[in-house]
Design a protein around this motif. Sequence first.
Motif, short mmCIF file in Angstrom:
data_model
loop_
_atom_site.label_atom_id
_atom_site.label_comp_id
_atom_site.label_asym_id
_atom_site.label_seq_id
_atom_site.Cartn_x
_atom_site.Cartn_y
_atom_site.Cartn_z
N GLU A 4 -63.71 62.12 -5.92
CA GLU A 4 -62.97 61.41 -4.89
C GLU A 4 -62.07 62.40 -4.16
O GLU A 4 -61.52 63.32 -4.76
CB GLU A 4 -62.11 60.29 -5.50
N LYS A 6 -59.23 62.17 -0.79
CA LYS A 6 -58.58 61.56 0.37
C LYS A 6 -58.36 62.67 1.39
O LYS A 6 -57.55 63.57 1.20
CB LYS A 6 -57.25 60.94 -0.05
N LEU A 12 -60.75 58.00 2.59
CA LEU A 12 -61.20 58.34 1.25
C LEU A 12 -62.71 58.55 1.23
O LEU A 12 -63.46 57.73 1.76
CB LEU A 12 -60.82 57.23 0.27
N GLY A 31 -67.39 55.63 1.10
CA GLY A 31 -65.97 55.71 1.41
C GLY A 31 -65.57 54.71 2.45
O GLY A 31 -66.39 53.93 2.96
N CYS A 86 -65.35 67.03 -1.62
CA CYS A 86 -65.53 65.95 -2.58
C CYS A 86 -66.66 66.28 -3.57
O CYS A 86 -66.55 66.00 -4.76
CB CYS A 86 -65.83 64.64 -1.85
N ASP A 96 -57.79 62.88 -10.36
CA ASP A 96 -57.15 62.22 -9.22
C ASP A 96 -55.71 61.89 -9.60
O ASP A 96 -55.34 61.91 -10.78
CB ASP A 96 -57.92 60.95 -8.85
#
Length: 352
Positions: A4, A6, A12, A31, A86, A96
């Motif tokens: 993941e 952002k 995201l 996403g 990612c 995360d």
Amino acid sequence: MHGEYKIPGGKLVLVDLDDRDGVLRDVRVAGDFFLEPDEALDAIDRALEGAPSDTDTAGLTARIEAALPPPGTAMYGLTAEGVAVCVRRALTRATDWSDHRWQLIHEPPQSPALHMALDEVLTAEVAAGRRSPTLRVWEWDSPAVIIGSFQSLRNEVDPEGAARHGVTVVRRISGGGAMFVEAENTITYSLSVPASLVSGMSFADSYAYLDDWVLTALADMGIRAWYQPLNDIASKEGKIAGAAQKRITAGGGAVLHHVTMSYDIDAEKMLDVLRIGKEKLSDKGTRSAKKRVDPLRRQTGLPRGDVIARMVDSFRTRHGLAEGRVTPQEAARAEELALTKYSSEGWTARVP
């Protein structure tokens, strides 16, 4: 594997994939971004399928960009590089924000040398796995200039000006430029985080990623701010903050990311203490240091304590945050370092 990311200022991105026989398999990108045409998402998945698993971010970005449908793909909140980051985070099993139990340290005013030492000690403890990732808000017991690890002392600080205003000069372990601070005129905080939180990111990407939460906090206070590479937070009114980082490689690895924000800086006093060259002012597109200092007091209309409280509340809402403290063992080590290292002429003047 699952990753993941952002994208700073964007949306995201999530990636699910397998790493079989050294190549990427069953790649699926998803996403909350916007992407046109619909076929572009399948094109991104196909571009990554079969890529060697040791392909770096630049190589993955190039594969994605080459595969996007002509005559042009519209991406909103998404970039090819963001997808590549990612993927690298999935392959390196990055963590995360939500994977960690965050701790807040906000203690009474301390000396400049002790602040430097606490940054080093707490980040080393995170690297060793003995401390949770930590947000530490600093309080100052005296005015100070904190110079970057690689700066020349004589080029950055006017010793007569420092003496005239009772300013202590200390050197930190991170790079970057000099900071002028006074007890109630700046807001300084540190993030001591495990290296896994920024795994797969470039040095520049990690700055934007670790600054993202405070941009939301500022927006909640009515300030539209953004990350300005490499290490500034800015608004249309000027620079708000500067960040610096230090990587710790021992143990599991950790990153120290600390930020000083201008609340109500006395620009004339700062100019009397710091030697700010014309080239640096020109590079910032300003003619005077006063324009480079953008007080949060004026932009928010809030007392300093309220600004800090709102920042902490914003972090807690996004990531969770428990009250913490410096342990007796950490305090003892920090006090020793403050005396033997950060108060020593050998360290402060190591770049004369």
